[in-house]
Motif scaffolding. Sequence first.
Motif, PDB file in Angstrom:
ATOM      1  N   GLU A 171      -2.428   4.039  -7.382  1.00  0.00           N
ATOM      2  CA  GLU A 171      -2.550   5.370  -6.661  1.00  0.00           C
ATOM      3  C   GLU A 171      -3.784   6.132  -6.649  1.00  0.00           C
ATOM      4  N   LEU A 172      -4.434   5.657  -8.065  1.00  0.00           N
ATOM      5  CA  LEU A 172      -5.646   6.722  -8.242  1.00  0.00           C
ATOM      6  C   LEU A 172      -6.549   6.653  -7.126  1.00  0.00           C
ATOM      7  N   ALA A 173      -6.501   5.303  -6.537  1.00  0.00           N
ATOM      8  CA  ALA A 173      -7.821   4.879  -5.402  1.00  0.00           C
ATOM      9  C   ALA A 173      -9.145   5.562  -5.805  1.00  0.00           C
ATOM     10  N   ALA A 195      -9.237  -6.430  -7.127  1.00  0.00           N
ATOM     11  CA  ALA A 195     -10.105  -5.438  -7.615  1.00  0.00           C
ATOM     12  C   ALA A 195      -9.134  -3.995  -8.189  1.00  0.00           C
ATOM     13  N   PRO A 196      -9.903  -3.332  -9.307  1.00  0.00           N
ATOM     14  CA  PRO A 196      -8.882  -2.333  -9.870  1.00  0.00           C
ATOM     15  C   PRO A 196      -8.236  -1.384  -8.961  1.00  0.00           C
ATOM     16  N   SER A 197      -8.769  -1.179  -7.647  1.00  0.00           N
ATOM     17  CA  SER A 197      -7.984  -0.294  -6.762  1.00  0.00           C
ATOM     18  C   SER A 197      -6.882  -1.214  -6.011  1.00  0.00           C
ATOM     19  N   ARG A 198      -6.898  -2.353  -6.018  1.00  0.00           N
ATOM     20  CA  ARG A 198      -6.191  -3.366  -5.607  1.00  0.00           C
ATOM     21  C   ARG A 198      -6.152  -3.241  -3.635  1.00  0.00           C
ATOM     22  N   THR A 199      -7.552  -2.890  -3.374  1.00  0.00           N
ATOM     23  CA  THR A 199      -7.605  -2.811  -2.026  1.00  0.00           C
ATOM     24  C   THR A 199      -9.033  -4.002  -1.629  1.00  0.00           C
ATOM     25  N   GLY A 200      -8.943  -4.866  -2.397  1.00  0.00           N
ATOM     26  CA  GLY A 200      -9.911  -6.041  -2.228  1.00  0.00           C
ATOM     27  C   GLY A 200      -9.791  -6.878  -3.491  1.00  0.00           C
ATOM     28  N   LEU A 201     -10.910  -7.854  -3.540  1.00  0.00           N
ATOM     29  CA  LEU A 201     -10.780  -8.887  -4.442  1.00  0.00           C
ATOM     30  C   LEU A 201     -12.122  -8.690  -5.430  1.00  0.00           C
ATOM     31  N   SER A 202     -11.989  -9.133  -6.793  1.00  0.00           N
ATOM     32  CA  SER A 202     -12.924  -9.329  -7.825  1.00  0.00           C
ATOM     33  C   SER A 202     -13.255 -10.691  -8.204  1.00  0.00           C
ATOM     34  N   LEU A 203     -14.372 -11.268  -8.492  1.00  0.00           N
ATOM     35  CA  LEU A 203     -14.683 -12.437  -8.890  1.00  0.00           C
ATOM     36  C   LEU A 203     -15.715 -11.955 -10.493  1.00  0.00           C
ATOM     37  N   SER A 204     -15.226 -12.359 -11.443  1.00  0.00           N
ATOM     38  CA  SER A 204     -15.791 -12.225 -12.735  1.00  0.00           C
ATOM     39  C   SER A 204     -15.863 -13.411 -13.506  1.00  0.00           C
ATOM     40  N   LEU A 205     -17.217 -13.572 -13.957  1.00  0.00           N
ATOM     41  CA  LEU A 205     -17.576 -14.707 -14.871  1.00  0.00           C
ATOM     42  C   LEU A 205     -17.520 -14.138 -16.420  1.00  0.00           C
ATOM     43  N   GLY A 206     -16.260 -13.724 -16.961  1.00  0.00           N
ATOM     44  CA  GLY A 206     -16.305 -13.123 -18.360  1.00  0.00           C
ATOM     45  C   GLY A 206     -16.947 -12.066 -18.290  1.00  0.00           C
ATOM     46  N   ALA A 214     -14.203  -4.736  -1.855  1.00  0.00           N
ATOM     47  CA  ALA A 214     -12.925  -3.733  -1.721  1.00  0.00           C
ATOM     48  C   ALA A 214     -13.150  -2.640  -1.029  1.00  0.00           C
ATOM     49  N   TRP A 215     -11.961  -1.901  -0.351  1.00  0.00           N
ATOM     50  CA  TRP A 215     -12.270  -1.024   0.450  1.00  0.00           C
ATOM     51  C   TRP A 215     -12.925   0.303  -0.493  1.00  0.00           C
ATOM     52  N   VAL A 216     -12.079   0.533  -1.589  1.00  0.00           N
ATOM     53  CA  VAL A 216     -12.486   1.640  -2.464  1.00  0.00           C
ATOM     54  C   VAL A 216     -13.903   1.503  -3.334  1.00  0.00           C
ATOM     55  N   GLU A 217     -13.941   0.015  -3.974  1.00  0.00           N
ATOM     56  CA  GLU A 217     -15.008   0.078  -4.725  1.00  0.00           C
ATOM     57  C   GLU A 217     -16.402  -0.442  -3.685  1.00  0.00           C
ATOM     58  N   GLY A 218     -16.183  -0.845  -2.778  1.00  0.00           N
ATOM     59  CA  GLY A 218     -17.128  -1.259  -1.846  1.00  0.00           C
ATOM     60  C   GLY A 218     -17.631  -2.521  -2.199  1.00  0.00           C
ATOM     61  N   ILE A 219     -19.040  -2.933  -2.123  1.00  0.00           N
ATOM     62  CA  ILE A 219     -19.562  -4.003  -2.256  1.00  0.00           C
ATOM     63  C   ILE A 219     -20.131  -4.143  -3.568  1.00  0.00           C
ATOM     64  N   GLU A 220     -20.042  -4.947  -4.770  1.00  0.00           N
ATOM     65  CA  GLU A 220     -20.780  -4.493  -6.048  1.00  0.00           C
ATOM     66  C   GLU A 220     -21.121  -5.948  -6.377  1.00  0.00           C
ATOM     67  N   VAL A 221     -22.223  -6.128  -6.970  1.00  0.00           N
ATOM     68  CA  VAL A 221     -22.565  -7.250  -7.551  1.00  0.00           C
ATOM     69  C   VAL A 221     -23.000  -7.068  -9.030  1.00  0.00           C
ATOM     70  N   ASN A 222     -22.329  -7.794  -9.885  1.00  0.00           N
ATOM     71  CA  ASN A 222     -22.569  -7.532 -11.248  1.00  0.00           C
ATOM     72  C   ASN A 222     -23.197  -8.577 -11.812  1.00  0.00           C
ATOM     73  N   LEU A 223     -24.412  -8.354 -12.659  1.00  0.00           N
ATOM     74  CA  LEU A 223     -25.347  -9.040 -13.266  1.00  0.00           C
ATOM     75  C   LEU A 223     -25.556  -8.705 -14.651  1.00  0.00           C
ATOM     76  N   LEU A 224     -25.152  -9.507 -15.530  1.00  0.00           N
ATOM     77  CA  LEU A 224     -25.262  -9.061 -17.059  1.00  0.00           C
ATOM     78  C   LEU A 224     -24.940  -7.669 -17.266  1.00  0.00           C
ATOM     79  N   GLY A 225     -23.775  -7.088 -16.451  1.00  0.00           N
ATOM     80  CA  GLY A 225     -23.188  -5.966 -16.592  1.00  0.00           C
ATOM     81  C   GLY A 225     -23.672  -4.805 -15.962  1.00  0.00           C
TER      82      GLY A 225
END
Length: 247
Positions: A171-173, A195-206, A214-225
């Motif tokens: 609900e925090l969205a 995703a934390p907002s539950r409005t999409g998906l996250s893929l994480s390699l540890g 996700a709708w709330v987080e948008g498009i995010e690419v994580n590389l080494l943090g």
Amino acid sequence: MIRAARMFLLAFLLFFALPLGAHALVQWHERDWSANWRTADWSSTGTLPAADAHPEAMVRIYAARVGRWRGIFAVHTWLVVKEQGAGAYERYDKVGWGSPIRRNGYAPDGRWYGNEPEIVFEATGAAATALIPKLRAAVASYPYRQYGDYHVWPGPNSNTFIAHVVRQVPELAVALPPTAIGKDFPVAGDWIALAPSRTGLSLSLGGYAGVTLAWVEGIEVNLLGAVAGLDIRQPGIKLPGFGRIGI
């Protein structure tokens, strides 16, 4: 294959290395690098009203740059709650020293290593009252709450803790800042999850690499943090070091 490698290298330079280098130069001129844990200013910013003078319930999530050179890359996030009619605020942090989940270890709106905090999320009144029991349950359910559970990189750390709270209370969205390194650490160990907002998906390699759509987080690419991406809901870009830039 060579063409793909070149494209990857170019993307890495443009979206990760260049922003981090530029932000390092900005921080070099703007920040006091001499402050350490003992000498830093941890005092209240005075931005929260006195709890006994503000009877309404309140919830806030704050973020502030971490200490010294690490502030080039990352922020520290924490949670503040106050129930209806309560005479004091409650602050929750996950830290690497002392009590694993620190309660009221610092002023609720305090500086972090002398750095001014920013509000990531806020709710007041009935909305806050409805959130607080769920937030308390989320804090209590965090699995990495024992001594020795804290790891600065890639996690679990302070931002992993707040990301867990956000995930448990959709609900925090709210999307945590892209500079909240550790937020993408998979608490449950799953490679693919909501995703934390539950409005999409996250893929994480540890926590070392990953993608969030996700709708709330948008498009995010994580590389080494470090995170680069786009905010779709409220148009903007996300750059390592700088964080979110936009509306």
